[in-house]
Design an enzyme around this catalytic site. Structure first.
Site, short mmCIF file in Angstrom:
data_model
loop_
_atom_site.label_atom_id
_atom_site.label_comp_id
_atom_site.label_asym_id
_atom_site.label_seq_id
_atom_site.Cartn_x
_atom_site.Cartn_y
_atom_site.Cartn_z
NE ARG A 39 -3.52 2.10 2.84
CZ ARG A 39 -4.86 2.56 2.56
NH1 ARG A 39 -5.36 1.85 1.60
NH2 ARG A 39 -5.41 3.63 2.78
CB ILE A 65 -5.60 5.95 -1.32
CG1 ILE A 65 -5.58 4.35 -1.07
CG2 ILE A 65 -4.86 6.67 -0.09
CD1 ILE A 65 -3.91 3.80 -1.13
CB SER A 66 -10.98 3.95 0.19
OG SER A 66 -11.61 4.58 -0.97
CD GLN A 67 -11.68 3.42 7.42
OE1 GLN A 67 -12.56 3.69 6.83
NE2 GLN A 67 -11.45 2.98 8.81
N PRO A 68 -8.28 1.30 4.54
CG PRO A 68 -6.07 0.87 5.32
CD PRO A 68 -7.11 2.05 5.48
#
Length: 218
Positions: A39, A65-68
């Site tokens: 990531r 970039i979205s939260q995992p």
């Protein structure tokens, strides 16, 4: 593996254990993919030490970039088995496409921002994701030439699911998308059956706008 690579590997496993598995993600393919994809390479060098945190991060061009956990939840909701052809709308950083590429046969991803498109295409090549096919286009129109798709994932929010995407979803396929207003949406999963479409609400979320002919106007 050098010490820097080992550090990120440890952070990646901690991310999966604490943010993903602990919150109920059980799909082994999703868990393995998120333990594998680096990531930190999908954010700017200045943000690499924050890449595995429990929050979204800016990637430039007013995108994130979205939260995992959100990545894991949306991927699990597609109920992938491994041989699917998946369409992603909104390549962004490329991280979601990479997670999908670890699980499925082929990923088709569309990005409307040329700067992000060129950046992620280079990154896919560098990381040898040869099963990702990227396109610079209006994602709300889908990718008619490659349809139908076994699954479709939309990584931006709109007031409704674009009709071209529904048309390009295979019978038996699933589509996941944030649907709602500008400030908040509900994560919706639909399944296309021969005689009807079923809808599940997976909970509240907040995504950037889905811009295009069948989305928000620019």
């Amino acid at each position: 593996m050098n010490s820097e690579q080992r550090k990120f590997e440890i952070w990646r496993h901690k991310m999966v254990a604490r943010q993903i598995v602990a919150r109920g993600i059980t799909d082994p393919g999703v868990i393995a993919a998120m333990e594998t994809v680096p990531r930190h390479l999908f954010v700017s060098e200045a943000l690499t030490d924050s890449a595995y945190g429990d929050f979204p991060l800016p990637i430039g061009e007013a995108q994130t970039i979205s939260q995992p956990y959100i990545i894991a939840e949306m991927t699990q909701a597609l109920e992938l088995t491994g041989d699917e052809r998946v369409l992603e709308i909104g390549t962004g950083s490329g991280y979601q496409a990479a997670v999908l590429a670890e699980i499925v046969f082929r990923v088709y991803t569309i990005e409307r921002n040329n700067i992000l498109f060129l950046r992620t295409r280079k990154l896919f090549d560098a990381l040898k994701y040869h099963n990702i096919v990227a396109r610079y286009s209006d994602g709300t129109l889908g990718w008619k030439e490659e349809a139908p798709f076994d699954a479709i994932l939309v990584t931006a929010g709109g007031t409704q699911i674009p009709q071209p995407l529904l048309d390009q979803l295979a019978v038996g396929g699933r589509l996941v998308m944030p649907v709602g207003g500008l400030c908040s949406q509900e994560l919706v999963r639909i399944e296309k059956k021969a005689d009807k479409i079923t809808t599940d609400n997976l909970g509240g979320c907040r995504f950037v706008k889905l811009i295009g002919e069948h989305g928000w106007k620019e």
